[in-house]
Scaffold this motif. Structure first.
Motif, PDB file in Angstrom:
ATOM      1  N   ASP A 179       0.831  -1.205   0.000  1.00  0.00           N
ATOM      2  CA  ASP A 179       0.000   0.000   0.000  1.00  0.00           C
ATOM      3  C   ASP A 179       0.871   1.264   0.000  1.00  0.00           C
ATOM      4  O   ASP A 179       0.803   2.086   0.912  1.00  0.00           O
ATOM      5  N   THR A 180       1.672   1.422  -1.022  1.00  0.00           N
ATOM      6  CA  THR A 180       2.585   2.567  -1.106  1.00  0.00           C
ATOM      7  C   THR A 180       1.843   3.781  -1.691  1.00  0.00           C
ATOM      8  O   THR A 180       0.741   3.638  -2.223  1.00  0.00           O
ATOM      9  N   TRP A 181       2.473   4.946  -1.638  1.00  0.00           N
ATOM     10  CA  TRP A 181       1.800   6.134  -2.193  1.00  0.00           C
ATOM     11  C   TRP A 181       1.592   5.993  -3.695  1.00  0.00           C
ATOM     12  O   TRP A 181       0.597   6.431  -4.246  1.00  0.00           O
ATOM     13  N   ARG A 182       2.534   5.333  -4.366  1.00  0.00           N
ATOM     14  CA  ARG A 182       2.372   5.119  -5.808  1.00  0.00           C
ATOM     15  C   ARG A 182       1.159   4.235  -6.096  1.00  0.00           C
ATOM     16  O   ARG A 182       0.430   4.445  -7.057  1.00  0.00           O
ATOM     17  N   TRP A 183       1.001   3.204  -5.280  1.00  0.00           N
ATOM     18  CA  TRP A 183      -0.134   2.299  -5.437  1.00  0.00           C
ATOM     19  C   TRP A 183      -1.454   3.072  -5.268  1.00  0.00           C
ATOM     20  O   TRP A 183      -2.386   2.929  -6.043  1.00  0.00           O
ATOM     21  N   ARG A 184      -1.481   3.914  -4.225  1.00  0.00           N
ATOM     22  CA  ARG A 184      -2.729   4.651  -3.963  1.00  0.00           C
ATOM     23  C   ARG A 184      -3.030   5.630  -5.100  1.00  0.00           C
ATOM     24  O   ARG A 184      -4.171   5.801  -5.495  1.00  0.00           O
ATOM     25  N   LEU A 185      -1.993   6.225  -5.650  1.00  0.00           N
ATOM     26  CA  LEU A 185      -2.183   7.151  -6.773  1.00  0.00           C
ATOM     27  C   LEU A 185      -2.712   6.386  -7.995  1.00  0.00           C
ATOM     28  O   LEU A 185      -3.632   6.827  -8.694  1.00  0.00           O
ATOM     29  N   LEU A 186      -2.134   5.221  -8.222  1.00  0.00           N
ATOM     30  CA  LEU A 186      -2.565   4.402  -9.361  1.00  0.00           C
ATOM     31  C   LEU A 186      -4.055   4.055  -9.247  1.00  0.00           C
ATOM     32  O   LEU A 186      -4.812   4.178 -10.219  1.00  0.00           O
ATOM     33  N   LEU A 187      -4.469   3.648  -8.066  1.00  0.00           N
ATOM     34  CA  LEU A 187      -5.888   3.287  -7.892  1.00  0.00           C
ATOM     35  C   LEU A 187      -6.785   4.478  -8.209  1.00  0.00           C
ATOM     36  O   LEU A 187      -7.815   4.349  -8.851  1.00  0.00           O
ATOM     37  N   LYS A 188      -6.323   5.623  -7.750  1.00  0.00           N
ATOM     38  CA  LYS A 188      -7.135   6.829  -7.922  1.00  0.00           C
ATOM     39  C   LYS A 188      -7.356   7.140  -9.405  1.00  0.00           C
ATOM     40  O   LYS A 188      -8.460   7.457  -9.829  1.00  0.00           O
ATOM     41  N   VAL A 189      -6.294   7.023 -10.170  1.00  0.00           N
ATOM     42  CA  VAL A 189      -6.397   7.347 -11.592  1.00  0.00           C
ATOM     43  C   VAL A 189      -7.116   6.233 -12.348  1.00  0.00           C
ATOM     44  O   VAL A 189      -8.066   6.475 -13.090  1.00  0.00           O
ATOM     45  N   PHE A 190      -6.672   4.990 -12.106  1.00  0.00           N
ATOM     46  CA  PHE A 190      -7.201   3.900 -12.919  1.00  0.00           C
ATOM     47  C   PHE A 190      -8.673   3.649 -12.640  1.00  0.00           C
ATOM     48  O   PHE A 190      -9.432   3.288 -13.536  1.00  0.00           O
ATOM     49  N   PHE A 191      -9.074   3.842 -11.414  1.00  0.00           N
ATOM     50  CA  PHE A 191     -10.473   3.595 -11.093  1.00  0.00           C
ATOM     51  C   PHE A 191     -11.291   4.881 -11.031  1.00  0.00           C
ATOM     52  O   PHE A 191     -12.309   4.933 -10.371  1.00  0.00           O
ATOM     53  N   SER A 192     -10.838   5.894 -11.732  1.00  0.00           N
ATOM     54  CA  SER A 192     -11.678   7.077 -11.831  1.00  0.00           C
ATOM     55  C   SER A 192     -12.881   6.707 -12.692  1.00  0.00           C
ATOM     56  O   SER A 192     -12.813   5.799 -13.527  1.00  0.00           O
ATOM     57  N   ARG A 193     -13.977   7.383 -12.474  1.00  0.00           N
ATOM     58  CA  ARG A 193     -15.183   7.086 -13.257  1.00  0.00           C
ATOM     59  C   ARG A 193     -14.896   7.193 -14.747  1.00  0.00           C
ATOM     60  O   ARG A 193     -15.353   6.403 -15.546  1.00  0.00           O
ATOM     61  N   PHE A 194     -14.074   8.177 -15.075  1.00  0.00           N
ATOM     62  CA  PHE A 194     -13.801   8.431 -16.488  1.00  0.00           C
ATOM     63  C   PHE A 194     -13.125   7.222 -17.126  1.00  0.00           C
ATOM     64  O   PHE A 194     -13.574   6.680 -18.126  1.00  0.00           O
ATOM     65  N   VAL A 195     -12.038   6.771 -16.485  1.00  0.00           N
ATOM     66  CA  VAL A 195     -11.266   5.675 -17.083  1.00  0.00           C
ATOM     67  C   VAL A 195     -12.074   4.378 -17.059  1.00  0.00           C
ATOM     68  O   VAL A 195     -12.140   3.653 -18.044  1.00  0.00           O
ATOM     69  N   MET A 196     -12.721   4.095 -15.930  1.00  0.00           N
ATOM     70  CA  MET A 196     -13.494   2.854 -15.848  1.00  0.00           C
ATOM     71  C   MET A 196     -14.621   2.827 -16.865  1.00  0.00           C
ATOM     72  O   MET A 196     -14.874   1.827 -17.516  1.00  0.00           O
ATOM     73  N   GLY A 197     -15.293   3.946 -16.980  1.00  0.00           N
ATOM     74  CA  GLY A 197     -16.413   4.016 -17.918  1.00  0.00           C
ATOM     75  C   GLY A 197     -15.946   3.797 -19.351  1.00  0.00           C
ATOM     76  O   GLY A 197     -16.601   3.127 -20.127  1.00  0.00           O
ATOM     77  N   ARG A 198     -14.763   4.333 -19.661  1.00  0.00           N
ATOM     78  CA  ARG A 198     -14.281   4.207 -21.046  1.00  0.00           C
ATOM     79  C   ARG A 198     -13.735   2.823 -21.350  1.00  0.00           C
ATOM     80  O   ARG A 198     -13.846   2.331 -22.449  1.00  0.00           O
ATOM     81  N   MET A 199     -13.093   2.221 -20.349  1.00  0.00           N
ATOM     82  CA  MET A 199     -12.349   1.003 -20.658  1.00  0.00           C
ATOM     83  C   MET A 199     -12.964  -0.277 -20.123  1.00  0.00           C
ATOM     84  O   MET A 199     -12.859  -1.314 -20.752  1.00  0.00           O
ATOM     85  N   GLY A 200     -13.545  -0.228 -18.952  1.00  0.00           N
ATOM     86  CA  GLY A 200     -13.965  -1.491 -18.346  1.00  0.00           C
ATOM     87  C   GLY A 200     -15.451  -1.739 -18.390  1.00  0.00           C
ATOM     88  O   GLY A 200     -15.903  -2.810 -18.735  1.00  0.00           O
ATOM     89  N   ARG A 201     -16.201  -0.758 -18.053  1.00  0.00           N
ATOM     90  CA  ARG A 201     -17.628  -0.977 -17.908  1.00  0.00           C
ATOM     91  C   ARG A 201     -18.362   0.095 -18.698  1.00  0.00           C
ATOM     92  O   ARG A 201     -17.905   1.210 -18.827  1.00  0.00           O
TER      93      ARG A 201
END
Ligand SMILES: C[S@@+](CC[C@H](N)C(=O)[O-])C[C@H]1O[C@@H](n2cnc3c(N)ncnc32)[C@H](O)[C@@H]1O
Length: 366
Positions: A179-201
């Motif tokens: 649970d490093t700061w880089r990991w937390r930043l990654l989650l924030k960006v990758f699981f933003s509504r924008f990215v998830m909506g475009r790519m995953g769901r």
């Protein structure tokens, strides 16, 4: 035919989920004793309908709005009937393989021509990722694994996630290495509504969801990394490594293979909506409802729930997950079902498919 609210909004022409990201171990425990009964299951990729065969029901009626998802189940049934267990795991992608095209061709001989053509068009993708890796959802995880995860965690750290440890050891590993700061930043960006909506769901699937997906995912990762044992978690293993380790999803385990193969003829595939099944007037003793309520507005959910009750035998269980939208028996119907809270709590604590915020087991009053 009864139409479902989501039918008109999301595109269902491709595989969205090439494997089932819902834990069949807790599903089958939640359904209780159903020997000789009729069960109903949402298909998705079909793994959990197959896992339900281990409960020895008379039949499992499988419904899905998406022909592509039904094709996933048909391939599993054909593969199960034509391949050894080791070959099945290779074809699905649980194990590395250089011969998936040949395995696909062999399994496809047992398919109807349309389904065979559907899979033949995906042979390259199946060869690269396994039949369980070719959905939009798995592609989303693949992008995460290939392009994002290496920026955050070294190969050694990724492998170390799956070293068996006790709870204290898992917490220490999580706090110091995961649970490093880089990991937390990654989650924030990758699981933003924008990215998830475009790519995953599909964006339509977020219409009714509250809260930030990233916050939700961070909470659930703690469950998967600390509260439960990653070395026993096939879902986390696939997300991080792109294949399964020793732990497999229930329907893919060696100990169930012969039984599932022998009972495949109890699967009754009904392409179309759950609502269409209900209109037939048949009664079922157990429902695997996946997380379909998540995608419905509350008023539609209440209507659909009432109709499911009309198709439920006394003592039937309704089993479903919520991801971010809270869904439980609507208040006006609450006298008709009992919430099996102790069972829910016990199973929720074991849920290896960690994305969900809630797991519901409701039993009709008999
Ligand atoms: C709700 S999605 C969730 C998938 C899931 N979380 C997983 O891990 O596979 C599962 C399937 O439900 C189907 N579905 C959604 N609403 C439905 C309905 N009312 N009747 C039949 N199928 C439905 C979709 O086509 C999709 O294949």
């Amino acid at each position: 035919m009864a139409r479902s609210e989501i039918e008109g909004r999301a595109a269902f022409d491709h595989i969205r989920y090439a494997q089932l990201w819902e834990d069949a171990d807790i599903l089958t425990r939640a359904l209780g004793a159903v020997t000789g009964r009729t069960l109903v299951s949402i298909c998705s990729a079909g793994d959990n309908a197959l896992a339900m065969l281990t409960l020895d029901p008379a039949r499992v009626v499988v419904v899905d709005l998406s022909a592509a998802q039904i094709a996933c189940l048909k391939l599993r049934i054909a593969a199960c009937q034509t391949l050894s267990h080791a070959e099945f795991l290779e074809l699905m992608g649980a194990r590395p393989s250089a011969r998936r095209k040949a395995l696909l061709a062999r399994a496809s001989e047992a398919l109807d021509p349309d389904t065979r053509a559907f899979w033949s068009a995906q042979a390259e993708d199946v060869a690269s990722h396994g039949a369980g890796g070719v959905g939009k959802f798995e592609r989303y995880f693949r992008i995460f694994r290939r392009w994002c995860l290496p920026l955050v965690h070294s190969r050694a750290t990724r492998a170390a996630i799956f070293t068996p440890r006790d709870r204290a050891g898992r917490q220490a590993f999580f706090d110091t290495r995961f649970d490093t700061w880089r990991w937390r930043l990654l989650l924030k960006v990758f699981f933003s509504r924008f990215v998830m909506g475009r790519m995953g769901r599909d964006k339509a699937f977020f219409d009714h969801v509250e809260g930030s997906p990233a916050e939700h995912v961070a909470r659930r990762i703690h469950h998967a990394a600390v509260e439960t044992d990653p070395s026993q978690n096939p879902y986390l293993h696939w997300i991080i490594t792109g294949t399964h380790g020793d732990a497999l999803p229930m329907a893919w385990r060696a100990e169930h293979y012969a039984q599932i193969r022998a009972r495949c003829d109890r699967i009754e595939i009904r392409p179309g909506s759950l609502e269409a099944f209900i209109e037939t007037g048949e009664k079922a003793h157990g429902f695997n409802l996946s997380d379909i309520f998540e995608y419905m507005s509350e008023p539609v959910f209440a209507q659909v729930y009432a109709r499911i009750l009309s198709a439920a035998a006394p003592g039937a269980r309704l089993v479903y997950w919520n991801m971010m939208a809270p869904r439980r028996v609507p208040a006006p119907l609450s006298a008709q079902v009992t919430r099996l809270r102790a069972l829910e709590d016990a199973l929720k604590a074991q849920d290896k498919a960690f994305f969900y915020s809630d797991f519901v087991v409701e039993e009709t009053v008999g």
